[in-house]
Design an enzyme around this catalytic site. Sequence first.
Site: not given
Length: 188
Positions: A153-154, A110, A157
């Site tokens: 993954h994004e 990341c 966030h």
Amino acid sequence: MILMKDIIREDNSLLRERSEEVALPLSSEDRQLAEELLEYVKNSQDDGLAEKYDLRPGVGIAAPQVGKLKRLFALHLEKEDGQLLSLVAVNPKIVSHSVELAYLSTGEGCLSVDRSVPGYVPRYARITARFTDLNGDEQRMRLKGFPAIAFQHELDHLNGVLFYDRINHDDPFGDIPNGSPIDLGSGE
């Protein structure tokens, strides 16, 4: 232009907050942010620009990583069929997913984490995602393998979750039930 100094790191509490929905149509400020996020991932994959501006390579970046708690992120990567997937996702959602899991055999990294965190990160192997693109058009997209992992993954966030939260800390490289490894080969 977003540089590494603009990307907040894992000790910043903003990365643990849930981002707010983005008003549509995009304001000029939100559109500029989205374009800059996409520009970063493109530039970071260009060896010359990455070296010139000291950019860490990445395939995705989310608004919270530059201190903006807005539900948007950019992805720029190659799909398994060799086609380029380059997009901005505004207010993204996963509307369905596989039972099967997948994980990167090398683990995940990341831009906001300046250290190696070993371990498998289980993700859905296939997802159907819905989001608004940079032009304000509603998109529905099926993703599998690495693109599905990058999308998740994004999206994490935007929910205040970092990839290492999903690692089994008692057994980081333990068997992932119903999971298959994805080998990226030599690079991201």
